[in-house]
Design a protein around this motif. Structure first.
Motif, PDB file in Angstrom:
ATOM      1  N   PRO A 116     -13.556 -18.646 -42.446  1.00 49.10           N
ATOM      2  CA  PRO A 116     -13.954 -18.711 -41.034  1.00 49.10           C
ATOM      3  C   PRO A 116     -13.083 -17.810 -40.181  1.00 49.10           C
ATOM      4  N   THR A 117     -13.667 -17.234 -39.132  1.00 48.47           N
ATOM      5  CA  THR A 117     -12.880 -16.529 -38.128  1.00 48.47           C
ATOM      6  C   THR A 117     -12.088 -17.557 -37.319  1.00 48.47           C
ATOM      7  N   PRO A 118     -11.071 -17.129 -36.555  1.00 49.91           N
ATOM      8  CA  PRO A 118     -10.329 -18.103 -35.738  1.00 49.91           C
ATOM      9  C   PRO A 118     -11.232 -18.917 -34.822  1.00 49.91           C
ATOM     10  N   GLU A 119     -12.232 -18.285 -34.229  1.00 49.97           N
ATOM     11  CA  GLU A 119     -13.153 -19.011 -33.346  1.00 49.97           C
ATOM     12  C   GLU A 119     -13.973 -20.023 -34.137  1.00 49.97           C
ATOM     13  N   GLN A 143     -12.029 -27.018 -49.150  1.00 47.83           N
ATOM     14  CA  GLN A 143     -11.939 -25.673 -48.598  1.00 47.83           C
ATOM     15  C   GLN A 143     -13.175 -25.401 -47.750  1.00 47.83           C
ATOM     16  N   LEU A 144     -12.971 -25.022 -46.489  1.00 45.68           N
ATOM     17  CA  LEU A 144     -14.066 -24.731 -45.578  1.00 45.68           C
ATOM     18  C   LEU A 144     -14.366 -23.236 -45.591  1.00 45.68           C
ATOM     19  N   SER A 166     -23.179 -19.495 -40.584  1.00 44.83           N
ATOM     20  CA  SER A 166     -22.624 -19.036 -39.311  1.00 44.83           C
ATOM     21  C   SER A 166     -23.537 -19.417 -38.141  1.00 44.83           C
ATOM     22  N   HIS A 167     -24.841 -19.457 -38.382  1.00 47.25           N
ATOM     23  CA  HIS A 167     -25.775 -19.862 -37.331  1.00 47.25           C
ATOM     24  C   HIS A 167     -25.523 -21.314 -36.910  1.00 47.25           C
ATOM     25  N   SER A 168     -25.187 -22.163 -37.872  1.00 50.06           N
ATOM     26  CA  SER A 168     -24.896 -23.562 -37.549  1.00 50.06           C
ATOM     27  C   SER A 168     -23.691 -23.663 -36.624  1.00 50.06           C
ATOM     28  N   LEU A 169     -22.668 -22.868 -36.898  1.00 45.06           N
ATOM     29  CA  LEU A 169     -21.463 -22.919 -36.071  1.00 45.06           C
ATOM     30  C   LEU A 169     -21.717 -22.386 -34.666  1.00 45.06           C
TER      31      LEU A 169
END
Length: 333
Positions: A116-119, A143-144, A166-169
């Motif tokens: 994941p990116t920081p955001e 592990q995410l 990524s769309h879910s996030l």
């Protein structure tokens, strides 16, 4: 939104402060947590769908075992390497599905996931902590990962991998994201993730050998018409004879794809039950309804799946999942 709690014993249990169990959370906020929660390492087990899947693939596992033994004996005959060495390496290779470095390689190269990116990490980490706390599971044991996808989706694999689209996030509010993660955690705690990967890995030699056999016995992918007719006749007669002698049990591998798909659909409903038990039934229903509506609207024309397609589907249809989740909601009132 994480509920405050009083710690009874460090690292063992958590007791939330008193809340109204019927109070609904604001839109997008996580519903209130109630009751005592006991923290365990992973709560990994194996439910009936796991045992059923292993039983259904037993013939394929035996076939793969025969292939690996044959190859091991050929290596023994051609080289100085003892047969038990390659056979032992293959037999123990399944343990790599629980080996953290191996899992990271699988996540990147086999499943196409990324960190994941920081955001994204700020979006998913608090929700994951809340979901695993409700389940009484140590969230740091997993592990995410993130999958680049334009739909609402998530996945589990091996012993510790949890992947989110990524769309879910980007689009899901925290409570609905929690429902998706609670569903995926259910796959881990009920054993679906590690069992499916082990079945895939240990049946792989048999599938590879079968495809090589088909390629070697064909020419340009097709058999001559006369040869094909004779082969079909011989195989058909053999199948009838074996089916008669074994009371039809020999035909079980033919039905395995359909039975395995049925078991997979049941596993999805079990994971939905896990999310509902943690208090995320309504949120998961919102996700399923919204995604189903988005998919239908994006389709150029509605299509009706054939019976064979439905029987081979690994996921239940949305209406079935919504029906089971609604029953869980009605049963808790």
């Amino acid at each position: 939104m994480s509920m405050p709690y009083d710690r009874d014993e460090p690292g063992h249990s958590r007791r939330p402060k008193a809340t109204d169990p019927h109070r609904t959370a604001p839109d997008g906020a996580l519903p209130p947590r109630t009751g005592r929660i006991h923290i365990a390492a992973r709560q990994r087990g194996a439910d009936l769908t796991v045992l059923g899947g292993l039983a259904l693939h037993l013939p394929h596992l035996i076939a793969a075992l025969a292939v690996v033994l044959t190859v091991s004996y050929v290596i023994d005959a051609l080289t100085a390497m003892p047969w038990w060495l390659p056979f032992g390496c293959w037999s123990s290779s399944g343990a790599l599905t629980f080996h953290r470095p191996s899992e990271r390689l699988m996540a990147r190269w086999l499943f196409g996931l990324r960190h994941p990116t920081p955001e994204e990490d700020r979006a998913i980490r608090p929700v994951w902590r809340e979901v695993t706390a409700r389940a009484g599971v140590d969230g740091t044991a997993y592990q995410l990962w993130v999958e680049e996808a334009d739909d609402v989706n998530a996945m589990t694999a091996a012993g510790h991998i949890v992947g989110v689209a990524s769309h879910s996030l980007r689009t899901l509010p925290p409570d609905q994201l929690a429902g998706v993660l609670a569903h995926e955690l259910g796959h881990h705690t009920r054993g679906h993730a590690w069992a499916s990967l082990l079945i895939f890995w240990y049946t792989l030699p048999g599938r590879v050998a079968w495809r090589l056999l088909l390629r070697l016995t064909s020419r340009d992918g097709r058999l001559p018409t006369g040869t094909a007719a004779v082969l079909i006749g011989v195989l058909g007669a053999a199948a009838v004879a074996l089916a008669t002698a074994t009371y039809g049990l020999v035909l079980l591998p033919v039905l395995t794809p359909y039975l395995a798909a049925a078991v997979s659909r049941r596993a999805e409903l079990r994971a939905d039950e896990h999310a509902a038990a943690l208090g995320f039934a309504r949120q998961l229903m919102h996700v399923l309804s919204d995604e189903s509506g988005r998919t239908t609207a994006a389709a150029a024309a509605p299509t009706r799946e054939s019976l064979i397609t439905r029987l081979l589907s690994s996921h239940p249809d949305v209406h079935t999942r919504l029906h089971h989740l609604q029953r869980r909601l009605d049963g808790r009132r």
